[in-house]
Design an enzyme around this catalytic site. Structure first.
Site, PDB file in Angstrom:
ATOM      1  N   LYS A 188      -1.336  95.385  34.493  1.00 37.92           N
ATOM      2  CA  LYS A 188      -2.481  94.890  34.644  1.00 37.92           C
ATOM      3  C   LYS A 188      -2.631  94.390  36.317  1.00 37.92           C
ATOM      4  O   LYS A 188      -3.472  94.441  36.712  1.00 37.92           O
ATOM      5  CB  LYS A 188      -2.740  93.730  33.798  1.00 37.92           C
ATOM      6  CG  LYS A 188      -3.440  92.765  34.057  1.00 37.92           C
ATOM      7  CD  LYS A 188      -3.858  91.698  32.740  1.00 37.92           C
ATOM      8  CE  LYS A 188      -2.850  90.518  32.978  1.00 37.92           C
ATOM      9  NZ  LYS A 188      -3.372  89.632  34.150  1.00 37.92           N
ATOM     10  N   ASN A 189      -1.469  93.568  36.765  1.00 41.80           N
ATOM     11  CA  ASN A 189      -1.343  92.936  37.743  1.00 41.80           C
ATOM     12  C   ASN A 189      -1.263  93.659  38.987  1.00 41.80           C
ATOM     13  O   ASN A 189      -1.888  93.341  40.055  1.00 41.80           O
ATOM     14  CB  ASN A 189      -0.432  91.726  37.802  1.00 41.80           C
ATOM     15  CG  ASN A 189      -0.824  90.764  36.855  1.00 41.80           C
ATOM     16  OD1 ASN A 189      -1.785  90.425  36.396  1.00 41.80           O
ATOM     17  ND2 ASN A 189       0.518  89.635  36.644  1.00 41.80           N
ATOM     18  N   CYS A 229      -8.435  76.616  35.619  1.00 40.32           N
ATOM     19  CA  CYS A 229      -7.696  77.768  34.613  1.00 40.32           C
ATOM     20  C   CYS A 229      -6.834  77.023  33.649  1.00 40.32           C
ATOM     21  O   CYS A 229      -6.207  75.865  34.207  1.00 40.32           O
ATOM     22  CB  CYS A 229      -6.938  78.374  35.511  1.00 40.32           C
ATOM     23  SG  CYS A 229      -5.717  79.530  34.750  1.00 40.32           S
ATOM     24  N   ARG A 252      -4.172  75.990  39.847  1.00 38.61           N
ATOM     25  CA  ARG A 252      -4.349  77.323  40.868  1.00 38.61           C
ATOM     26  C   ARG A 252      -5.255  77.031  42.160  1.00 38.61           C
ATOM     27  O   ARG A 252      -6.344  78.021  42.157  1.00 38.61           O
ATOM     28  CB  ARG A 252      -4.694  78.210  40.064  1.00 38.61           C
ATOM     29  CG  ARG A 252      -3.598  78.536  38.801  1.00 38.61           C
ATOM     30  CD  ARG A 252      -3.968  79.517  37.774  1.00 38.61           C
ATOM     31  NE  ARG A 252      -3.215  80.744  38.290  1.00 38.61           N
ATOM     32  CZ  ARG A 252      -3.225  82.113  37.393  1.00 38.61           C
ATOM     33  NH1 ARG A 252      -4.190  81.870  36.598  1.00 38.61           N
ATOM     34  NH2 ARG A 252      -2.823  83.096  37.897  1.00 38.61           N
ATOM     35  N   ASP A 287       5.371  84.836  33.261  1.00 37.75           N
ATOM     36  CA  ASP A 287       4.615  85.583  32.301  1.00 37.75           C
ATOM     37  C   ASP A 287       5.124  86.039  31.323  1.00 37.75           C
ATOM     38  O   ASP A 287       4.682  86.392  30.257  1.00 37.75           O
ATOM     39  CB  ASP A 287       4.012  86.549  33.047  1.00 37.75           C
ATOM     40  CG  ASP A 287       2.593  86.327  34.040  1.00 37.75           C
ATOM     41  OD1 ASP A 287       2.210  85.114  34.113  1.00 37.75           O
ATOM     42  OD2 ASP A 287       2.326  87.115  34.674  1.00 37.75           O
ATOM     43  N   ARG A 308      -7.426  90.639  27.336  1.00 37.89           N
ATOM     44  CA  ARG A 308      -7.348  90.819  28.919  1.00 37.89           C
ATOM     45  C   ARG A 308      -6.116  91.599  29.263  1.00 37.89           C
ATOM     46  O   ARG A 308      -6.045  91.937  30.463  1.00 37.89           O
ATOM     47  CB  ARG A 308      -7.191  89.243  29.338  1.00 37.89           C
ATOM     48  CG  ARG A 308      -8.392  88.658  29.264  1.00 37.89           C
ATOM     49  CD  ARG A 308      -8.318  87.257  29.821  1.00 37.89           C
ATOM     50  NE  ARG A 308      -7.784  87.533  31.124  1.00 37.89           N
ATOM     51  CZ  ARG A 308      -6.908  86.654  31.679  1.00 37.89           C
ATOM     52  NH1 ARG A 308      -6.619  85.261  31.305  1.00 37.89           N
ATOM     53  NH2 ARG A 308      -6.352  86.843  32.939  1.00 37.89           N
TER      54      ARG A 308
HETATM   55  C1  UD1 Z   1      -0.152  86.143  39.805  1.00 42.85           C
HETATM   56  C2  UD1 Z   1      -0.257  86.980  38.433  1.00 42.85           C
HETATM   57  C3  UD1 Z   1       0.085  86.121  37.365  1.00 42.85           C
HETATM   58  C4  UD1 Z   1       1.383  85.328  37.562  1.00 42.85           C
HETATM   59  C5  UD1 Z   1       1.483  84.657  38.663  1.00 42.85           C
HETATM   60  C6  UD1 Z   1       2.826  84.052  39.301  1.00 42.85           C
HETATM   61  C7  UD1 Z   1      -1.844  88.579  39.112  1.00 42.85           C
HETATM   62  C8  UD1 Z   1      -3.404  89.011  38.772  1.00 42.85           C
HETATM   63  N1  UD1 Z   1      -1.687  87.388  38.329  1.00 42.85           N
HETATM   64  O1  UD1 Z   1      -1.158  85.255  39.876  1.00 42.85           O
HETATM   65  O2  UD1 Z   1      -0.009  86.754  36.201  1.00 42.85           O
HETATM   66  O3  UD1 Z   1       1.521  84.383  36.470  1.00 42.85           O
HETATM   67  O4  UD1 Z   1       1.042  85.685  39.995  1.00 42.85           O
HETATM   68  O5  UD1 Z   1       3.681  85.050  39.036  1.00 42.85           O
HETATM   69  O6  UD1 Z   1      -1.088  89.105  39.738  1.00 42.85           O
HETATM   70  N2  UD1 Z   1      -0.901  78.489  44.212  1.00 42.85           N
HETATM   71  C9  UD1 Z   1      -1.359  77.702  45.138  1.00 42.85           C
HETATM   72  N3  UD1 Z   1      -2.224  77.624  46.014  1.00 42.85           N
HETATM   73  C10 UD1 Z   1      -2.725  79.056  46.346  1.00 42.85           C
HETATM   74  C11 UD1 Z   1      -2.228  80.029  45.635  1.00 42.85           C
HETATM   75  C12 UD1 Z   1      -1.577  79.731  44.545  1.00 42.85           C
HETATM   76  O7  UD1 Z   1      -1.317  76.149  44.926  1.00 42.85           O
HETATM   77  O8  UD1 Z   1      -3.458  79.190  47.222  1.00 42.85           O
HETATM   78  C13 UD1 Z   1       0.046  77.988  43.354  1.00 42.85           C
HETATM   79  C14 UD1 Z   1      -0.610  78.345  41.920  1.00 42.85           C
HETATM   80  O9  UD1 Z   1      -1.500  77.212  41.354  1.00 42.85           O
HETATM   81  C15 UD1 Z   1       0.442  78.361  41.099  1.00 42.85           C
HETATM   82  C16 UD1 Z   1       1.662  79.278  41.914  1.00 42.85           C
HETATM   83  O10 UD1 Z   1       1.075  78.877  43.284  1.00 42.85           O
HETATM   84  O11 UD1 Z   1       0.971  77.246  40.907  1.00 42.85           O
HETATM   85  C17 UD1 Z   1       1.714  80.892  41.689  1.00 42.85           C
HETATM   86  O12 UD1 Z   1       0.630  81.294  42.140  1.00 42.85           O
HETATM   87  P1  UD1 Z   1       0.326  82.740  42.708  1.00 42.85           P
HETATM   88  O13 UD1 Z   1       1.761  83.348  42.881  1.00 42.85           O
HETATM   89  O14 UD1 Z   1      -0.607  82.635  43.641  1.00 42.85           O
HETATM   90  O15 UD1 Z   1      -0.277  83.401  41.412  1.00 42.85           O
HETATM   91  P2  UD1 Z   1      -1.437  84.446  41.355  1.00 42.85           P
HETATM   92  O16 UD1 Z   1      -1.625  85.339  42.288  1.00 42.85           O
HETATM   93  O17 UD1 Z   1      -2.832  83.589  40.808  1.00 42.85           O
END
Ligand code: UD1
Length: 422
Positions: free
Chosen positions: A22-23, A118, A123, A310, A402
């Site tokens: 999925k990701n 979320c 996030r 995850d 999902r």
């Molecule tokens: C992706 C995965 C999700 C997984 C996560 C961590 C997809 C579609 N989803 O989510 O399943 O749980 O990686 O392995 O690939 N953060 C900030 N600022 C930002 C971006 C992120 O503070 O601009 C924080 C988030 O709130 C969170 C942490 O960083 O606490 C990890 O987020 P991130 O690695 O960005 O996860 P996603 O890409 O959203």
């Protein structure tokens, strides 16, 4: 609204085929925006999140055709009709933010709704914004939308940038945007997840010049144009880890077709410590527990190659049935223990203090009515239900749709007593 009824099951025997990730698919699909030639993705998972991304891309003018029962996605961005990603679609799925980088690179502008709150944490988008600003993007927040544009609506400009935290999504947005930037870009403290490597493999076959993927430093030399390609999505390591736990919790031995240990080393290490036997087969992996009891193990989630956040909920379900006390620390998301109170309804003994949950294994869980709160939390309740005495009814299963295709069918095929009801 549908529910899933789980009765105590096991031992489980047979095979489960692992779908495409999925990701990975959710970041490969927006990559189509970088080229006016067709992108075909094979081994796509059949999930509602993929449907949401299709709708979002279609709203931008991308042609999306689902072929072969949804296993193949034929995407074409030859004529974009807007660069605005609307709140109504973006709010459904955070991964919608992955259109930001590619739209900006291709069209010189993007107006993308903030994904909003979320269940598993705030996030924010700050890391995405700073990374794209480093490439020259001007980004403002107005009325809940990020308004982004390139300098003079021309190309982004290659530069070096170090992420404060190795965010998966921010790494993906930076890499996609930098593919069409002028000159060389380098991202330091980049995320190293296999899904990012898969994205880069696809971008390279579209003509991008990228090196260092899978390490914490990714270098991109911008090109003028990307072409179309056909790419097969890698297997879903989170689906794999989830189903590996089924025979561990319920007993028996299950073969995971397409499963590979190399993307889940930290998780497999913890399972081995817990007393699980994992062996390679010609087509994948076989999993069974060695003894009648499961040893308690401590887990702390981390960015790849650490223990995946995850899989934390699913691991907690297993630890609820262990022979001791385990400590689970959630270091990626601040509010990712919503499955704990639901598991406690099933008789689990869990004490959550901030980002740490202490789980004392019980000899037997008991079936109960429980509620799915997010994707991985919901599957942890199904796993726990396999080992619980009596009936477990999991409501709000749209969360499962999902991220788990044919979940009931896959579990039934190995002998689990699981039904989906209206
Ligand atoms: C992706 C995965 C999700 C997984 C996560 C961590 C997809 C579609 N989803 O989510 O399943 O749980 O990686 O392995 O690939 N953060 C900030 N600022 C930002 C971006 C992120 O503070 O601009 C924080 C988030 O709130 C969170 C942490 O960083 O606490 C990890 O987020 P991130 O690695 O960005 O996860 P996603 O890409 O959203």
């Amino acid at each position: 609204m549908d529910s899933i009824i789980v009765e105590e099951s096991g031992p489980l025997y047979g095979k489960i085929a692992i779908a495409g990730a999925k990701n990975a698919c959710l970041t490969l699909m927006p990559a189509t925006l970088l080229s006016d030639e067709p992108l075909t993705l094979t081994n796509a998972p059949r999930l509602s999140d993929i449907g949401t991304m299709s709708l979002l891309l279609q709203s931008l003018g991308v042609e999306v055709e689902s072929l072969n029962g949804g296993l193949v996605l034929a995407l074409s961005s030859h004529a974009l009709k807007t660069t605005r990603a609307d709140y109504e679609i973006v709010r459904k799925m955070r991964a919608s933010n992955l259109v930001l980088g590619p739209l900006l690179a291709r069209a010189g502008e993007a107006i993308v709704s903030l994904p909003g709150g979320c269940a598993i944490g705030a996030r924010p988008m700050d890391l995405h914004i700073s990374a794209l600003r480093a490439l020259g993007a001007e980004i403002e927040l107005k009325d809940g939308y990020l308004h982004a544009q390139t300098p003079n609506k021309g190309r982004l400009v290659g530069s070096e940038y170090k992420l404060k935290f190795a965010s998966v999504g921010a790494t993906e947005n930076f890499v996609m945007a930098a593919c069409l930037a002028k000159g060389r870009s380098q991202l330091k403290n980049a995320a190293m997840e296999p899904e990012i490597v898969d994205l880069v493999t696809c971008l390279k076959s579209m003509g991008a010049n990228i090196s260092g993927e899978g390490t914490d430093t990714i270098t991109i030399r911008g090109v003028d144009k990307l072409n179309g390609t056909t790419h097969s999505v890698i297997m879903d390591r989170i689906e794999l880890g989830t189903y590996m736990l089924a025979p561990v919790i319920a007993g028996g031995e299950v073969e995971l077709i397409g499963g590979k240990m190399e993307f889940l080393e930290a998780f497999c290490g913890k399972l081995t410590e817990a007393g699980v036997e994992i062996s390679k087969t010609t087509n994948g992996l076989k999993v069974k527990r060695k003894l009648d009891t499961i040893n308690s193990v401590d887990v702390k989630t981390a960015v790849y190659p650490g223990f995946p956040t995850d899989l934390q909920a699913q691991m907690m379900a297993l630890m609820c049935t262990s022979n001791g006390v385990s400590k689970l620390e959630e270091a990626i998301f601040e509010n990712r223990f919503m499955h704990a109170p639901e598991l406690m309804r099933m008789g689990a003994q869990i004490d959550v203090q901030g980002g740490t949950a202490v789980v004392k294994g019980v000899s037997k869980l008991k079936g109960a009515q429980v509620m799915a709160t997010d994707l991985r939390a919901s599957v942890s309740l199904i796993l726990a239900g396999l080992a619980a005495q009596g009936q477990t009814k999991v409501s709000r299963v749209y969360h499962l749709d999902r991220g788990y295709e044919k979940l009931v069918e896959k579990l039934k095929n190995v002998g689990a007593n699981v039904e989906r009801v209206k």
